[in-house]
Enzyme design. Structure first.
Site, PDB file in Angstrom:
ATOM      1  N   ASP A   1       0.861  -1.192   0.000  1.00 49.18           N
ATOM      2  CA  ASP A   1       0.000   0.000   0.000  1.00 49.18           C
ATOM      3  C   ASP A   1       0.892   1.234   0.000  1.00 49.18           C
ATOM      4  OD1 ASP A   1      -2.288   1.836   0.422  1.00 49.18           O
ATOM      5  OD2 ASP A   1      -3.347  -0.008   0.968  1.00 49.18           O
TER       6      ASP A   1
ATOM      7  N   ASN B   1     -17.167  18.111 -16.295  1.00 46.34           N
ATOM      8  CA  ASN B   1     -16.336  18.733 -15.248  1.00 46.34           C
ATOM      9  C   ASN B   1     -15.022  17.982 -15.011  1.00 46.34           C
ATOM     10  OD1 ASN B   1     -18.489  20.500 -14.756  1.00 46.34           O
ATOM     11  ND2 ASN B   1     -19.470  18.980 -13.438  1.00 46.34           N
TER      12      ASN B   1
ATOM     13  N   ASN C   1     -21.602   4.316 -15.073  1.00 45.51           N
ATOM     14  CA  ASN C   1     -22.198   4.971 -13.913  1.00 45.51           C
ATOM     15  C   ASN C   1     -21.984   6.471 -14.039  1.00 45.51           C
ATOM     16  OD1 ASN C   1     -23.539   5.039 -11.507  1.00 45.51           O
ATOM     17  ND2 ASN C   1     -21.792   4.454 -10.249  1.00 45.51           N
TER      18      ASN C   1
ATOM     19  N   TYR D   1     -13.411   6.059 -14.094  1.00 46.52           N
ATOM     20  CA  TYR D   1     -13.382   4.802 -13.326  1.00 46.52           C
ATOM     21  C   TYR D   1     -13.882   3.630 -14.197  1.00 46.52           C
ATOM     22  CZ  TYR D   1     -14.346   1.733  -9.273  1.00 46.52           C
ATOM     23  OH  TYR D   1     -14.385   0.698  -8.360  1.00 46.52           O
TER      24      TYR D   1
ATOM     25  N   LYS E   1     -11.953   0.234 -15.273  1.00 47.53           N
ATOM     26  CA  LYS E   1     -12.419  -1.089 -14.845  1.00 47.53           C
ATOM     27  C   LYS E   1     -12.818  -1.960 -16.046  1.00 47.53           C
ATOM     28  CE  LYS E   1     -11.748  -0.535 -10.439  1.00 47.53           C
ATOM     29  NZ  LYS E   1     -10.719  -1.316  -9.730  1.00 47.53           N
TER      30      LYS E   1
HETATM   31  P1  NAD Z   1     -10.449   1.558  -0.496  1.00 44.75           P
HETATM   32  O1  NAD Z   1     -10.325   2.953  -1.001  1.00 44.75           O
HETATM   33  O2  NAD Z   1     -11.078   1.333   0.835  1.00 44.75           O
HETATM   34  O3  NAD Z   1      -8.995   0.853  -0.482  1.00 44.75           O
HETATM   35  C1  NAD Z   1      -8.099   0.970  -1.566  1.00 44.75           C
HETATM   36  C2  NAD Z   1      -6.680   0.787  -1.049  1.00 44.75           C
HETATM   37  O4  NAD Z   1      -5.800   0.952  -2.185  1.00 44.75           O
HETATM   38  C3  NAD Z   1      -6.289   1.852  -0.014  1.00 44.75           C
HETATM   39  O5  NAD Z   1      -5.680   1.246   1.104  1.00 44.75           O
HETATM   40  C4  NAD Z   1      -5.330   2.756  -0.771  1.00 44.75           C
HETATM   41  O6  NAD Z   1      -4.352   3.361   0.064  1.00 44.75           O
HETATM   42  C5  NAD Z   1      -4.718   1.765  -1.766  1.00 44.75           C
HETATM   43  N1  NAD Z   1      -4.131   2.478  -2.911  1.00 44.75           N
HETATM   44  C6  NAD Z   1      -4.691   3.482  -3.633  1.00 44.75           C
HETATM   45  N2  NAD Z   1      -3.814   3.925  -4.546  1.00 44.75           N
HETATM   46  C7  NAD Z   1      -2.676   3.199  -4.412  1.00 44.75           C
HETATM   47  C8  NAD Z   1      -1.418   3.221  -5.062  1.00 44.75           C
HETATM   48  N3  NAD Z   1      -1.141   4.085  -6.049  1.00 44.75           N
HETATM   49  N4  NAD Z   1      -0.477   2.328  -4.670  1.00 44.75           N
HETATM   50  C9  NAD Z   1      -0.729   1.455  -3.663  1.00 44.75           C
HETATM   51  N5  NAD Z   1      -1.910   1.398  -3.005  1.00 44.75           N
HETATM   52  C10 NAD Z   1      -2.877   2.273  -3.370  1.00 44.75           C
HETATM   53  O7  NAD Z   1     -11.209   0.740  -1.659  1.00 44.75           O
HETATM   54  P2  NAD Z   1     -12.146  -0.557  -1.566  1.00 44.75           P
HETATM   55  O8  NAD Z   1     -13.542  -0.109  -1.486  1.00 44.75           O
HETATM   56  O9  NAD Z   1     -11.622  -1.516  -0.578  1.00 44.75           O
HETATM   57  O10 NAD Z   1     -11.917  -1.129  -3.038  1.00 44.75           O
HETATM   58  C11 NAD Z   1     -10.893  -2.056  -3.375  1.00 44.75           C
HETATM   59  C12 NAD Z   1     -10.985  -2.371  -4.868  1.00 44.75           C
HETATM   60  O11 NAD Z   1     -12.281  -2.848  -5.188  1.00 44.75           O
HETATM   61  C13 NAD Z   1     -10.748  -1.151  -5.759  1.00 44.75           C
HETATM   62  O12 NAD Z   1     -10.021  -1.555  -6.914  1.00 44.75           O
HETATM   63  C14 NAD Z   1     -12.143  -0.724  -6.115  1.00 44.75           C
HETATM   64  O13 NAD Z   1     -12.177   0.008  -7.325  1.00 44.75           O
HETATM   65  C15 NAD Z   1     -12.852  -2.048  -6.220  1.00 44.75           C
HETATM   66  N6  NAD Z   1     -14.314  -1.974  -6.044  1.00 44.75           N
HETATM   67  C16 NAD Z   1     -14.886  -1.589  -4.846  1.00 44.75           C
HETATM   68  C17 NAD Z   1     -16.277  -1.557  -4.714  1.00 44.75           C
HETATM   69  C18 NAD Z   1     -16.969  -1.180  -3.410  1.00 44.75           C
HETATM   70  O14 NAD Z   1     -18.205  -1.220  -3.333  1.00 44.75           O
HETATM   71  N7  NAD Z   1     -16.238  -0.811  -2.361  1.00 44.75           N
HETATM   72  C19 NAD Z   1     -17.087  -1.869  -5.798  1.00 44.75           C
HETATM   73  C20 NAD Z   1     -16.485  -2.224  -7.000  1.00 44.75           C
HETATM   74  C21 NAD Z   1     -15.097  -2.290  -7.101  1.00 44.75           C
END
Ligand code: NAD
Length: 472
Positions: A237, A298, A355, A361, A365
């Site tokens: 991270d 935007n 979305n 995003y 994805k």
């Molecule tokens: P989150 O924001 O809680 O956690 C993401 C983590 O990635 C954080 O700890 C952040 O510090 C780390 N991170 C970000 N940029 C980074 C970088 N450049 N280098 C290293 N680490 C980095 O997100 P989440 O909700 O746990 O989501 C995790 C994954 O699941 C993501 O890829 C997100 O797009 C995907 N996702 C989440 C949801 C949801 O409902 N939460 C839905 C669809 C997809």
């Protein structure tokens, strides 16, 4: 992050009120716990193609109670409906009507699994129509399931038998409580790849797994689940999340690597860490991701570019490094994918349905799904031959292994907790299970896909969305 409504309607009084007012009644889903039964209740196997016999035999081998004919008094934990022999849509009738006749005999969180052959594997119109028909009936049935039940399909390649290890792995995942929030989906088992683990409760024993974005949310749940399954965790991270990352990996006896994955040398840094600290790298989970939402009108370049850089460009660059190292080793040593390299990447249903406010995003994805489909073609999913170091196919630089994506829908995380209350409440209910998923639901799908038992599945995207209404 708590769904108070679901908790409420699972109390006797709350249930009564919800029923009287015609409100949604989300069920408490059965989730995996070590030592629990694979299925609660007996399993009915329908159909008369080879897959029916093969699955019945497999289930008996797992100690399950198997029925081959519907009985009036039986209560089923699962039904496996085999359509592998269908040649025309008229052939769907007998098995489907039998499946319908036992719908009221399904227990809570029951599973229906249809088994059929890949529609794109035939050019014959009637055969393809019949196979696509199974997709349609499976999706519709998933909408009709009640009490936390799900319906999914297992899609066999043209010459793939249900008895191959990859099909056993997929069938077990779909039957188990690990697939609690997967419904209306299809797992393709298109090759004979995969190996059955010695212990189904420790399918990642001896493996070293890198999880990016492991400091919190879904990444932390993935790290914990892979560790539960036997893997040693390398959590990655950004330095700003260093303390939280240390908390997660220390509790799992893993190692932490503070690293921004967009650094050009990120792949090399991860490889070096794995070589020095663990001597191997078997599993990579590209979970780190960011959102920078704005309507396109935007959207500025920095919002667009940062999302593309973290969510997809970094993964492409790291994969290039890992795949090259799998063919060549690090300092003459096979570190990557000695028993095959398994990669899982986090997509999103936003990348499928789109979305508002998420052009950046959704592009990233959807890009992830394109990346896994194409990268699968650069890997050989067959298990390495015994005796070789396994990192690449003998005499070539093609690495052994698989790559797949997981596309979560609405998951209860800090991110979704920040949504306005009304929007969140609506988003939560817009799926067949009428509730949000938990980070562990995504983690279970990832853990399955990076296991050797999923070796027959590559290049695919599995949605963990409770059959969200968003997207196909
Ligand atoms: P989150 O924001 O809680 O956690 C993401 C983590 O990635 C954080 O700890 C952040 O510090 C780390 N991170 C970000 N940029 C980074 C970088 N450049 N280098 C290293 N680490 C980095 O997100 P989440 O909700 O746990 O989501 C995790 C994954 O699941 C993501 O890829 C997100 O797009 C995907 N996702 C989440 C949801 C949801 O409902 N939460 C839905 C669809 C997809």
């Amino acid at each position: 992050m708590t769904d108070t409504y679901t908790a409420l309607v699972n109390q006797p009084m709350g249930r009564k009120i919800a029923r009287a007012l015609g409100l949604p009644q989300p069920a408490a889903l059965r989730r995996y716990e070590p030592g629990q039964n694979l299925v609660d209740g007996s399993v009915l196997v329908l159909g008369d193609g080879p897959a029916a016999e093969e699955s019945a035999e497999m289930l008996l081998g797992w100690g399950l109670e198997v029925r081959r004919q519907p009985g009036d008094d039986d209560l089923y934990g699962a039904v496996i409906a085999c359509y592998d022999g269908v040649g025309t849509p008229a052939d769907l009738s007998a098995t489907t009507v039998a499946l319908g006749s036992v719908q009221r005999q399904l227990g809570p969180s029951a599973r229906v699994i249809t088994v059929f052959r890949d529609p794109s594997g035939t050019a014959e119109p009637a055969v393809r129509a019949a196979r696509r028909g199974v997709e349609g009936l499976t999706r519709s049935l998933a909408h009709e399931m009640r009490r936390g039940g799900t319906a999914n399909g297992l899609v066999l390649g043209e010459n793939t038998a249900l008895s191959v290890p990859g099909a056993a792995g997929a069938l077990r995942f779909l039957l188990s409580a690990k697939s609690a929030f997967v419904s209306g989906q299809f797992i393709p088992v298109i090759t004979d790849g995969g190996t059955v683990p010695q212990d189904w409760d420790q399918p990642l024993a001896g493996k070293v797994a890198v999880v990016t974005g492991a400091a919190r949310g879904i990444g932390a749940a993935i790290a914990a689940t892979l560790h539960r399954d036997g893997a040693t965790i390398v959590g990655v991270d950004v330095p700003a999340a260093g303390e939280a990352l240390a908390g997660v990996v220390n509790s799992l006896s893993g190692t932490a690597l503070q690293l921004d994955i967009t650094a050009p040398s990120a792949g090399e840094t991860i490889l070096r860490h794995c070589a020095e600290r663990h001597g191997r790298l078997d599993v990579v989970v590209h979970n780190a991701g960011i959102t920078r939402d704005r309507k396109l009108a935007n959207m500025d370049a920095s919002r667009w570019d940062s999302v593309i850089a973290v969510n997809i460009e970094a993964q492409l660059a790291m994969n290039r490094t890992f795949l090259a190292a799998a063919g060549q080793g690090v300092d003459g040593q096979a570190v990557v994918g000695r028993d095959g390299l398994h990669i899982a990447s986090l997509a999103s249903t936003s990348g499928i349905a789109g979305n508002t406010g998420q052009t950046n995003y959704a592009a990233s994805k959807a890009g992830v799904m394109g990346m896994v489909a194409a990268t699968a073609g650069l890997m050989d999913p067959s298990a390495p031959a015994g005796g070789s170091d396994g990192s690449s196919v003998e005499g070539t630089s093609t690495p052994h292994g698989t790559i797949n994506a997981v596309a979560p829908g609405f998951i209860e995380t800090e991110m979704t907790a920040k949504m306005p209350r009304a929007t969140r409440e609506v988003a939560r209910r817009l799926n067949s299970l009428q509730q949000g998923g938990l980070p562990v639901d995504v983690a279970e799908a990832v853990a399955f896909l990076v296991s050797d038992a999923a070796g027959g599945t590559t290049g695919s995207t599995l949605r963990v969305c409770g059959q969200g209404m968003m997207g196909a």
